[in-house]
Design a protein around this motif. Structure first.
Motif, short mmCIF file in Angstrom:
data_model
loop_
_atom_site.label_atom_id
_atom_site.label_comp_id
_atom_site.label_asym_id
_atom_site.label_seq_id
_atom_site.Cartn_x
_atom_site.Cartn_y
_atom_site.Cartn_z
N LYS A 153 -1.53 36.11 64.47
CA LYS A 153 -0.30 36.06 65.09
C LYS A 153 0.64 37.16 64.87
O LYS A 153 1.27 37.51 65.80
CB LYS A 153 0.24 34.70 64.76
CG LYS A 153 -0.60 33.61 65.55
CD LYS A 153 0.05 32.11 65.31
CE LYS A 153 -0.39 31.18 65.89
NZ LYS A 153 -0.29 30.75 67.25
N LYS A 154 0.59 37.79 63.94
CA LYS A 154 1.40 38.79 63.49
C LYS A 154 1.05 39.98 64.32
O LYS A 154 1.70 40.72 64.96
CB LYS A 154 1.57 39.24 62.04
CG LYS A 154 2.68 40.31 61.77
CD LYS A 154 2.32 40.63 60.22
CE LYS A 154 3.71 41.70 59.86
NZ LYS A 154 3.45 41.89 58.33
N THR A 157 1.91 39.33 68.12
CA THR A 157 3.28 39.60 68.39
C THR A 157 3.45 41.09 68.32
O THR A 157 4.11 41.58 69.15
CB THR A 157 4.04 39.02 67.18
OG1 THR A 157 3.73 37.52 67.33
CG2 THR A 157 5.34 39.21 67.63
N LYS A 160 2.28 42.27 71.82
CA LYS A 160 3.31 41.98 72.80
C LYS A 160 4.48 42.75 73.03
O LYS A 160 4.83 43.37 74.04
CB LYS A 160 3.50 40.49 72.71
CG LYS A 160 2.47 39.42 73.08
CD LYS A 160 3.04 37.94 72.96
CE LYS A 160 1.81 37.28 72.93
NZ LYS A 160 1.94 35.71 72.54
#
Length: 167
Positions: A153-154, A157, A160
């Motif tokens: 998820k890091k 992110t 993104k």
């Protein structure tokens, strides 16, 4: 019935009988053997695949339902960078699930990574519940899954933010 679908990033066209299950199609027609046949009820996780990027039990779906869809099997997922990172964390933690539950666990983790779920023990436990196997410690699986999800998820992110900054 003739169907076209994408299998591990390749377009495929096959003629399948109406009663053939996806797991049998993958194993018999494409020689993709990493996904296993075990319960034929969709309960154990050994036949898990990604169908349109969602984890499904390939023993509980008929092959004609693949028409126009995208399938990723263990063999296809092994070619991704995400798999390499997941496998690295497995090895770092000496977590080595058996060949029957490995892919169900990996695909459940993958699906969780790409969900909006909050990372906690309850949500991870729910995400991994469809993988019935006693080959390894459930506590270690939760710990390893949490490490993987937080790391991925890091990374996601960060990607993104990079895309937003380029615009």
């Amino acid at each position: 019935m003739i169907i076209r679908f994408t299998l591990n990033n390749e377009e495929k066209t096959v003629d399948v009988p109406a009663t053939k299950r996806v797991i049998d199609l993958l194993r018999e027609d494409f020689d993709l053997l990493r996904n296993k046949v075990s319960c034929y009820q969709g309960a154990c996780g050994s036949c898990s695949i990604l169908l349109d990027n969602c984890i499904v039990s390939s023993c509980s779906i008929l092959a004609f339902e693949l028409k126009g869809r995208t399938v990723v099997t263990a063999e296809g997922f092994m070619k991704t960078e995400e798999y390499q990172r997941i496998n690295h964390i497995f090895q770092k933690n000496q977590y080595d699930p058996c060949d029957f539950c490995r892919w169900g666990k990996i695909f459940a983790i993958h699906e969780f990574i790409h969900s909006e779920e909050h990372i906690d023990n309850d949500s991870l436990t729910r995400a991994l519940k469809g993988n019935q196997c006693n080959c390894s410690s459930p506590t270690l699986l939760l710990s390893v899954a949490e490490q993987i999800v937080k790391a991925e998820k890091k990374i996601n992110t960060g990607r993104k933010h990079e895309r937003t900054a380029r615009k």
